[in-house]
Design a protein around this motif. Structure first.
Motif, PDB file in Angstrom:
ATOM      1  N   LEU A 127       0.859  -0.939   0.130  1.00  0.00           N
ATOM      2  CA  LEU A 127      -0.196   0.377   0.050  1.00  0.00           C
ATOM      3  C   LEU A 127       0.488   1.398  -0.123  1.00  0.00           C
ATOM      4  CD1 LEU A 127      -2.909  -1.164   2.082  1.00  0.00           C
ATOM      5  CD2 LEU A 127      -2.949  -0.669  -0.295  1.00  0.00           C
ATOM      6  N   GLU A 128       1.767   0.716   0.946  1.00  0.00           N
ATOM      7  CA  GLU A 128       3.221   1.974   0.756  1.00  0.00           C
ATOM      8  C   GLU A 128       3.671   2.245  -0.350  1.00  0.00           C
ATOM      9  OE1 GLU A 128       4.373   2.482   5.773  1.00  0.00           O
ATOM     10  OE2 GLU A 128       5.843   0.973   4.223  1.00  0.00           O
ATOM     11  N   LYS A 129       4.179   1.832  -1.182  1.00  0.00           N
ATOM     12  CA  LYS A 129       4.864   1.700  -2.341  1.00  0.00           C
ATOM     13  C   LYS A 129       3.431   2.316  -3.229  1.00  0.00           C
ATOM     14  CE  LYS A 129       7.546  -1.932  -1.993  1.00  0.00           C
ATOM     15  NZ  LYS A 129       8.645  -3.237  -2.753  1.00  0.00           N
ATOM     16  N   ALA A 130       2.111   1.320  -2.982  1.00  0.00           N
ATOM     17  CA  ALA A 130       1.305   2.152  -3.845  1.00  0.00           C
ATOM     18  C   ALA A 130       1.153   3.522  -3.932  1.00  0.00           C
ATOM     19  CB  ALA A 130      -0.306   1.722  -3.796  1.00  0.00           C
ATOM     20  N   LEU A 131       0.897   4.232  -3.360  1.00  0.00           N
ATOM     21  CA  LEU A 131       0.761   4.766  -2.361  1.00  0.00           C
ATOM     22  C   LEU A 131       2.119   6.349  -2.690  1.00  0.00           C
ATOM     23  CD1 LEU A 131      -1.597   5.173   0.012  1.00  0.00           C
ATOM     24  CD2 LEU A 131      -2.000   6.580  -1.504  1.00  0.00           C
ATOM     25  N   GLY A 132       3.135   6.170  -2.350  1.00  0.00           N
ATOM     26  CA  GLY A 132       4.467   6.657  -2.867  1.00  0.00           C
ATOM     27  C   GLY A 132       4.853   7.044  -1.265  1.00  0.00           C
ATOM     28  N   ILE A 133       4.682   5.804  -0.433  1.00  0.00           N
ATOM     29  CA  ILE A 133       5.302   6.411   0.906  1.00  0.00           C
ATOM     30  C   ILE A 133       6.499   5.522   1.105  1.00  0.00           C
ATOM     31  CG2 ILE A 133       4.706   6.267   3.534  1.00  0.00           C
ATOM     32  CD1 ILE A 133       2.110   6.722   2.464  1.00  0.00           C
ATOM     33  N   THR A 134       7.552   5.646   1.667  1.00  0.00           N
ATOM     34  CA  THR A 134       8.966   4.945   1.729  1.00  0.00           C
ATOM     35  C   THR A 134       9.556   5.318   3.274  1.00  0.00           C
ATOM     36  OG1 THR A 134      10.317   6.471   0.509  1.00  0.00           O
ATOM     37  CG2 THR A 134       9.018   4.993  -0.993  1.00  0.00           C
ATOM     38  N   GLU A 135       8.727   6.173   4.010  1.00  0.00           N
ATOM     39  CA  GLU A 135       9.616   6.503   4.550  1.00  0.00           C
ATOM     40  C   GLU A 135       9.492   5.350   5.921  1.00  0.00           C
ATOM     41  OE1 GLU A 135       6.785   8.768   5.479  1.00  0.00           O
ATOM     42  OE2 GLU A 135       7.028   8.084   3.695  1.00  0.00           O
ATOM     43  N   SER A 136       8.155   4.850   5.661  1.00  0.00           N
ATOM     44  CA  SER A 136       7.657   4.351   7.125  1.00  0.00           C
ATOM     45  C   SER A 136       8.376   2.431   7.237  1.00  0.00           C
ATOM     46  CB  SER A 136       6.009   3.357   6.878  1.00  0.00           C
ATOM     47  OG  SER A 136       5.876   2.969   7.432  1.00  0.00           O
ATOM     48  N   ALA A 137       8.797   1.729   6.403  1.00  0.00           N
ATOM     49  CA  ALA A 137       9.560   0.730   6.221  1.00  0.00           C
ATOM     50  C   ALA A 137      10.868   0.536   7.290  1.00  0.00           C
ATOM     51  CB  ALA A 137      10.006   0.502   4.694  1.00  0.00           C
ATOM     52  N   ASP A 138      11.504   1.853   6.718  1.00  0.00           N
ATOM     53  CA  ASP A 138      12.707   2.457   7.379  1.00  0.00           C
ATOM     54  C   ASP A 138      12.487   2.455   9.569  1.00  0.00           C
ATOM     55  OD1 ASP A 138      14.723   2.062   5.504  1.00  0.00           O
ATOM     56  OD2 ASP A 138      14.733   4.389   4.943  1.00  0.00           O
ATOM     57  N   GLU A 139      11.502   2.836   8.933  1.00  0.00           N
ATOM     58  CA  GLU A 139      11.232   3.974  10.533  1.00  0.00           C
ATOM     59  C   GLU A 139      11.005   2.324  11.186  1.00  0.00           C
ATOM     60  OE1 GLU A 139       8.131   6.541  10.905  1.00  0.00           O
ATOM     61  OE2 GLU A 139       9.107   7.692  10.086  1.00  0.00           O
ATOM     62  N   GLN A 140      10.289   1.187  10.927  1.00  0.00           N
ATOM     63  CA  GLN A 140       9.541   0.004  11.122  1.00  0.00           C
ATOM     64  C   GLN A 140      10.941  -1.014  11.304  1.00  0.00           C
ATOM     65  OE1 GLN A 140       5.957  -0.832  12.218  1.00  0.00           O
ATOM     66  NE2 GLN A 140       7.586  -2.770  12.998  1.00  0.00           N
ATOM     67  N   ALA A 141      12.069  -1.109  10.446  1.00  0.00           N
ATOM     68  CA  ALA A 141      12.918  -1.566  10.590  1.00  0.00           C
ATOM     69  C   ALA A 141      13.481  -1.151  12.430  1.00  0.00           C
ATOM     70  CB  ALA A 141      14.283  -1.258   9.153  1.00  0.00           C
ATOM     71  N   GLY A 142      13.501  -0.048  12.512  1.00  0.00           N
ATOM     72  CA  GLY A 142      14.403   0.480  13.147  1.00  0.00           C
ATOM     73  C   GLY A 142      13.469  -0.033  14.335  1.00  0.00           C
ATOM     74  N   THR A 143      12.290  -0.115  14.516  1.00  0.00           N
ATOM     75  CA  THR A 143      11.439  -0.023  15.861  1.00  0.00           C
ATOM     76  C   THR A 143      11.603  -1.943  15.989  1.00  0.00           C
ATOM     77  OG1 THR A 143       9.741   1.493  15.640  1.00  0.00           O
ATOM     78  CG2 THR A 143       9.406  -0.420  17.067  1.00  0.00           C
ATOM     79  N   ASP A 144      11.596  -2.659  14.601  1.00  0.00           N
ATOM     80  CA  ASP A 144      11.490  -3.891  15.028  1.00  0.00           C
ATOM     81  C   ASP A 144      13.237  -4.508  15.483  1.00  0.00           C
ATOM     82  OD1 ASP A 144       9.181  -3.903  14.125  1.00  0.00           O
ATOM     83  OD2 ASP A 144      10.031  -5.054  12.242  1.00  0.00           O
ATOM     84  N   ILE A 145      14.359  -4.286  15.663  1.00  0.00           N
ATOM     85  CA  ILE A 145      15.395  -4.322  15.926  1.00  0.00           C
ATOM     86  C   ILE A 145      15.748  -3.906  17.102  1.00  0.00           C
ATOM     87  CG2 ILE A 145      17.920  -3.496  16.048  1.00  0.00           C
ATOM     88  CD1 ILE A 145      17.637  -3.065  12.973  1.00  0.00           C
ATOM     89  N   LYS A 146      15.066  -2.239  17.812  1.00  0.00           N
ATOM     90  CA  LYS A 146      14.979  -2.736  18.730  1.00  0.00           C
ATOM     91  C   LYS A 146      14.151  -3.290  19.676  1.00  0.00           C
ATOM     92  CE  LYS A 146      12.656   1.783  21.897  1.00  0.00           C
ATOM     93  NZ  LYS A 146      11.276   2.533  21.846  1.00  0.00           N
ATOM     94  N   ASN A 147      12.748  -3.954  19.661  1.00  0.00           N
ATOM     95  CA  ASN A 147      12.011  -4.727  20.050  1.00  0.00           C
ATOM     96  C   ASN A 147      12.818  -6.124  19.833  1.00  0.00           C
ATOM     97  OD1 ASN A 147       9.716  -2.680  20.797  1.00  0.00           O
ATOM     98  ND2 ASN A 147       8.683  -3.413  18.498  1.00  0.00           N
ATOM     99  N   ALA A 148      13.135  -5.920  19.505  1.00  0.00           N
ATOM    100  CA  ALA A 148      13.661  -7.957  19.021  1.00  0.00           C
ATOM    101  C   ALA A 148      15.237  -7.775  20.548  1.00  0.00           C
ATOM    102  CB  ALA A 148      14.162  -8.050  17.834  1.00  0.00           C
ATOM    103  N   GLY A 149      15.517  -6.968  20.618  1.00  0.00           N
ATOM    104  CA  GLY A 149      17.306  -6.705  21.453  1.00  0.00           C
ATOM    105  C   GLY A 149      16.888  -6.666  22.972  1.00  0.00           C
ATOM    106  N   SER A 150      14.961  -5.914  23.185  1.00  0.00           N
ATOM    107  CA  SER A 150      14.981  -5.077  24.209  1.00  0.00           C
ATOM    108  C   SER A 150      14.169  -7.173  24.894  1.00  0.00           C
ATOM    109  CB  SER A 150      14.039  -4.333  24.565  1.00  0.00           C
ATOM    110  OG  SER A 150      12.576  -4.666  23.833  1.00  0.00           O
ATOM    111  N   GLN A 151      13.982  -7.930  23.894  1.00  0.00           N
ATOM    112  CA  GLN A 151      12.597  -8.958  24.779  1.00  0.00           C
ATOM    113  C   GLN A 151      13.643  -9.939  25.525  1.00  0.00           C
ATOM    114  OE1 GLN A 151      11.961 -11.865  21.240  1.00  0.00           O
ATOM    115  NE2 GLN A 151      11.558 -10.259  20.080  1.00  0.00           N
ATOM    116  N   GLU A 152      12.839 -10.099  26.837  1.00  0.00           N
ATOM    117  CA  GLU A 152      13.017 -11.214  27.689  1.00  0.00           C
ATOM    118  C   GLU A 152      12.717 -12.343  28.152  1.00  0.00           C
ATOM    119  OE1 GLU A 152      12.462  -7.655  30.471  1.00  0.00           O
ATOM    120  OE2 GLU A 152      11.123  -9.231  31.186  1.00  0.00           O
ATOM    121  N   GLN A 153      13.668 -13.120  28.334  1.00  0.00           N
ATOM    122  CA  GLN A 153      13.252 -14.675  28.311  1.00  0.00           C
ATOM    123  C   GLN A 153      11.842 -15.067  29.235  1.00  0.00           C
ATOM    124  OE1 GLN A 153      13.906 -17.374  26.248  1.00  0.00           O
ATOM    125  NE2 GLN A 153      15.512 -15.878  25.369  1.00  0.00           N
ATOM    126  N   GLY A 154      11.210 -15.704  29.253  1.00  0.00           N
ATOM    127  CA  GLY A 154       9.781 -15.422  30.686  1.00  0.00           C
ATOM    128  C   GLY A 154       9.801 -17.090  30.650  1.00  0.00           C
TER     129      GLY A 154
END
Length: 158
Positions: A127-154
């Motif tokens: 949908l972003e490509k169809a609308l010509g939006i690209t910045e969200s993918a970079d922001e999402q990748a940064g968020t995913d990396i941050k969240n993956a690093g902060s996961q705790e073993q339950g």
């Protein structure tokens, strides 16, 4: 119940392969063919007005973000340990998290959530490509990396 496992497609499968999103012009949602809107291309795919596409993108991002949060919680469930080292607790824990040779119920659930997240992320990307939006993918990748690093073993009880 053993031996009745259902084969699921790989999480990296492209469920939208061959289907494109086409933005038809600057007409309001539900508008007619007049008003200078581009004709929809023939073949498989979706034709949306810009308003419809933005609305769909908002919903798809909300779903993707909920699944991202759910993915973290589902992954934590696969790391549970039995509360005591005795046959009842360890047997039940194996049914939930598996034993290294087989996948437990939480493992199957975790894989399902991962697959759903991948589908929602791909939908947002298309949908972003169809609308010509690209910045969200970079922001999402940064968020995913941050969240993956902060996961705790339950640890704890199920």
């Amino acid at each position: 119940m053993r031996g009745n496992a259902v084969a699921l497609p790989a999480p990296e499968s492209k469920w939208l392969t061959g289907l494109n999103f086409t933005i038809t012009g600057d007409q309001p949602a539900g508008g007619g063919a007049s008003g200078g809107a581009a004709a929809a291309p023939a073949g498989p795919g979706f034709s949306l007005s810009p308003d419809e596409a933005r609305s769909m993108l908002t919903v798809a991002k909300r779903v993707r973000d909920q699944l991202r949060d759910m993915r973290i919680k589902a992954n934590r469930l696969t790391a549970l340990s039995p509360p005591a080292d005795e046959p009842g607790s360890t047997g039940y824990n194996k049914l939930l998290v598996g034993d290294g040779q087989s996948t437990g119920a939480f493992g199957y659930g975790n894989e399902s959530v991962k697959r759903e997240y991948a589908y929602a992320a791909e939908l947002v990307d298309r949908l972003e490509k169809a609308l010509g939006i690209t910045e969200s993918a970079d922001e999402q990748a940064g968020t995913d990396i941050k969240n993956a690093g902060s996961q705790e073993q339950g640890k704890g009880l199920a």
